[in-house]
Design an enzyme around this catalytic site. Structure first.
Site, short mmCIF file in Angstrom:
data_model
loop_
_atom_site.label_atom_id
_atom_site.label_comp_id
_atom_site.label_asym_id
_atom_site.label_seq_id
_atom_site.Cartn_x
_atom_site.Cartn_y
_atom_site.Cartn_z
N ASP A 182 11.50 14.60 5.70
CA ASP A 182 12.61 15.23 5.00
C ASP A 182 13.27 16.30 5.86
O ASP A 182 13.90 17.22 5.35
CB ASP A 182 12.12 15.83 3.69
CG ASP A 182 11.04 16.87 3.93
OD1 ASP A 182 10.49 16.91 5.05
OD2 ASP A 182 10.75 17.64 3.00
N ASP B 171 15.66 21.36 5.82
CA ASP B 171 14.39 20.84 5.32
C ASP B 171 14.41 20.88 3.80
O ASP B 171 14.76 21.91 3.20
CB ASP B 171 13.22 21.67 5.85
CG ASP B 171 11.88 21.05 5.50
OD1 ASP B 171 11.47 20.10 6.22
OD2 ASP B 171 11.26 21.50 4.53
N LEU B 172 14.09 19.74 3.15
CA LEU B 172 14.11 19.67 1.69
C LEU B 172 12.95 20.47 1.11
O LEU B 172 11.82 20.42 1.63
CB LEU B 172 14.04 18.22 1.23
CG LEU B 172 15.19 17.29 1.68
CD1 LEU B 172 15.01 15.90 1.09
CD2 LEU B 172 16.53 17.88 1.27
#
Length: 645
Positions: A546, A503-504
């Site tokens: 994302d 996960d960004l």
């Protein structure tokens, strides 16, 4: 005028007050009449025969009546004339005289004279006819009308005529058909001349003629085509004399409405004019003419007719009738047009069509099949369909085809076919069967529809449905399928398996600051960098936004998973140039090692929990869950850095 007619009219045969003629003249006249009468009796026409009989009898009677006025030599000549007539006649002649009892009462007639034909007709067994009683020589079954007329000729002194049939079982009628006798009864002085003739042949000929006429009329009436004829004789020219049932059915005009009429009396003017033109062609070339595809207006609407006209000549060699035979070919023409249309449609259709017989030998193909197969016409016709590379109609090649065609007329399904370039064509095949009246298969019809492009589009759509439209990575649906397959392989072939969630960090801020387009470009770059960091056996997926996942097959050792995770963290932390901005995409990673008794949802839940644990630990970190035990590795760079262009 015949002798019989003169007697009926009461005309005397000799004027009562006329002066006596010379003896030789009185003898010559009967002799001439006798010769003429005998000549007429030899005619083949019944009417002339009877005239000859009457004339001969009249001449003989005239000579007999003149006998008292002549001398002995003349009387001898009269006897000779009478005897010559009697013996020369071809008819049976008997001179009957009355018989009386001692009291003078009439007892019937007896035969005073008879010629050879009378002997053969009435007593063929050889007994002498002269001297016999009439009732003894007449055949059994003589009708009462004969005796009544004989009595009228004797008592009333008027000639009489009678004709009757003797049916089988009577003396003269032993055959199957009845025998006919015709009689003339001529009163003579002192007796009656009975002239008889066997007219059976004439009656049987007339009956045969009537039967033949009835047969031909019935035959013509039952012909499945319109037959009609018009007279060509001057007294009846142009009038219909034949009009059969089919003509009445087609034209809706009965024979009673047509026979004896001319075309202009019953038909429309345009049909009359055309008929005259056709008759003119027949007159110019007197032979059988065929006029096809004529349009006739009938009460049922316009009909297409094939017409045959032929001249019929009489026994005199003159044109007697114009015979017309018209066949309604409307249905046949419509069927032929439909057949030509169907053939044209088959030839022009883009689908390949093949027709085979009951043994699956090719009998017909259309141009589309030749183009698709790359074969030529002579290389296909007569050959077995299986030998041409087509799938045989068996369950081993086409599932369900035999059962379907056994109980129904059609089967359809996919069937591969090798094209002329050697490439495999994907086709949709429809197989139909034609059966005869005994429900036996006579033909197979294959229709091939090339669905290669459609199948490619379907595969593309399917692939698109399983791919992320932005990054091209497998989407959530594909991720689940691939993870399920990876778990199945891990069970079947003992090996380790790990699942990683990525996960960004801070992506929302970049998206809000630089816009969605910049955020999309960043996601594409992240996907590319992640694929560079994993092995070829690993699978990177984008779940949503994302959030990414990595399926690591054969990487169940914590150190190996940690190495891959650190590579991803380091690679994503490198600056990324988006338009005039330089950004850094840091990520938090969580991973879980798969346990063999674990299902898909449990493994995903542990990996996702590990990823959130990394975020809570300060972001830019990696957390590995080894079967429920937490471990951390890698430090990464925490925070978010946004550079200027």
């Amino acid at each position: 005028m015949s002798f019989i007619t003169s007697m009926r009219m009461g005309t005397p045969t000799r004027p009562l007050s006329a002066p006596a003629s010379p003896p030789r003249l009185r003898l010559a006249i009967p002799l001439i009449g006798l010769i003429a009468g005998l000549a007429l009796t030899s005619s083949h026409h019944p009417a002339w025969q009877w005239v000859g009989v009457s004339l001969s009898l009249c001449a003989a009677w005239a000579g007999w009546r003149a006998r008292p006025a002549t001398r002995g030599s003349a009387g001898g000549l009269d006897d000779a004339v009478w005897q010559a007539w009697l013996e020369g006649s071809q008819d049976a002649v008997m001179v009957l005289t009355p018989r009386h009892d001692p009291l003078g009462r009439f007892m019937g007639h007896m035969v005073a004279q008879a010629n050879a034909p009378a002997q053969a007709l009435f007593l063929p067994d050889g007994l002498a006819l002269v001297g016999q009683r009439l009732q003894d020589v007449l055949p059994a079954g003589m009708p009462e009308s004969f005796h009544e007329r004989l009595h009228m000729a004797w008592e009333g002194r008027q000639p009489q005529v009678d004709e009757h049939a003797l049916h089988p079982g009577h003396a003269l009628g032993q055959g199957e058909a009845p025998r006919w006798l015709s009689h003339q009864m001529i009163p003579l002085p002192g007796g009656v001349a009975l002239i008889s003739r066997d007219t059976s042949a004439a009656h049987h000929a007339i009956e045969a003629l009537h039967e033949q006429e009835s047969f031909y009329r019935c035959l013509v009436d039952h012909l499945p085509m319109a037959v009609f004829a018009r007279s060509a004789r001057a007294h009846n020219a142009g009038r219909y004399v034949v009009w059969n049932r089919e003509a009445a059915e087609v034209m809706q005009l009965s024979a009673e409405q047509v026979l004896g009429k001319r075309p202009e009396d019953i038909l429309p003017p345009e049909m009359v004019e055309r008929g005259r033109a056709l008759d003119q062609a027949l007159a110019q070339q007197p032979r059988v003419h065929h006029f096809p595809n004529l349009i006739y207006q009938t009460p049922q609407g316009p009909r297409v007719v094939d017409l045959i006209k032929a001249p019929i000549y009489g026994v005199d060699g003159q044109l007697d009738h114009i015979l017309s035979i018209a066949q309604d070919v409307t249905v046949q023409r419509q069927a032929a047009d439909q057949l030509r249309l169907a053939s044209r449609v088959i030839d022009e259709t883009g689908d390949a069509v093949m027709v085979t017989d009951a043994m699956d030998r090719v009998v017909m193909v259309n141009p589309a099949f030749l183009r698709m197969s790359g074969l030529r016409h002579h290389e296909v016709i007569g050959h077995d369909a299986e030998l041409l590379g087509l799938a045989p109609l068996r369950e081993t090649h086409l599932i369900g085809v035999q059962e379907t065609l056994r109980g129904g007329p059609r089967w359809a399904g996919e069937s591969p076919l090798v094209g002329p370039d050697g490439l495999l064509l994907e086709t949709w095949l429809s197989v139909s069967v034609l059966r005869n009246e005994a429900q036996q298969v006579t033909q197979h019809i294959r229709v091939f529809n090339d669905i290669s492009r459609l199948k490619a589009q379907q595969r593309e759509l399917t692939e698109q449905a399983r791919r992320d439209s932005l990054t091209g990575l497998p989407n959530r649906r594909e991720f689940s399928d691939r993870l399920r397959l990876a778990m199945a392989r891990a069970r079947r072939q003992p090996q380790t398996l790990a699942l990683m969630y990525v996960d960004l960090d801070g992506f929302k801020a970049i998206n809000d600051q630089l816009g969605h387009a910049a955020g999309d470009r960043l996601l594409v770059e992240v996907a590319r960098r992640m694929e560079d960091c994993v092995r070829t056996t690993d699978c990177v997926c984008r779940l949503s936004g994302d959030e990414f996942t990595v399926i690591l097959e054969g990487a169940g050792h914590p150190d190996e998973v940690t190495r891959i995770a650190n590579r991803i963290i380091e690679r994503l932390a490198q600056p990324c140039q988006i338009d005039a901005h330089t950004v850094q995409a840091r990520a938090s990673l969580g991973a879980a090692l798969w346990a063999r008794d674990e299902d898909l949802d449990a493994l995903c839940q542990r990996a996702d929990t590990a990823m959130y644990a990394a975020k809570h630990a300060g972001k830019g970190r990696f957390v590995l869950d080894t079967a429920g035990a937490w471990g951390a590795a890698g430090t990464g760079h925490a925070g978010l850095y946004v550079g200027a262009a």
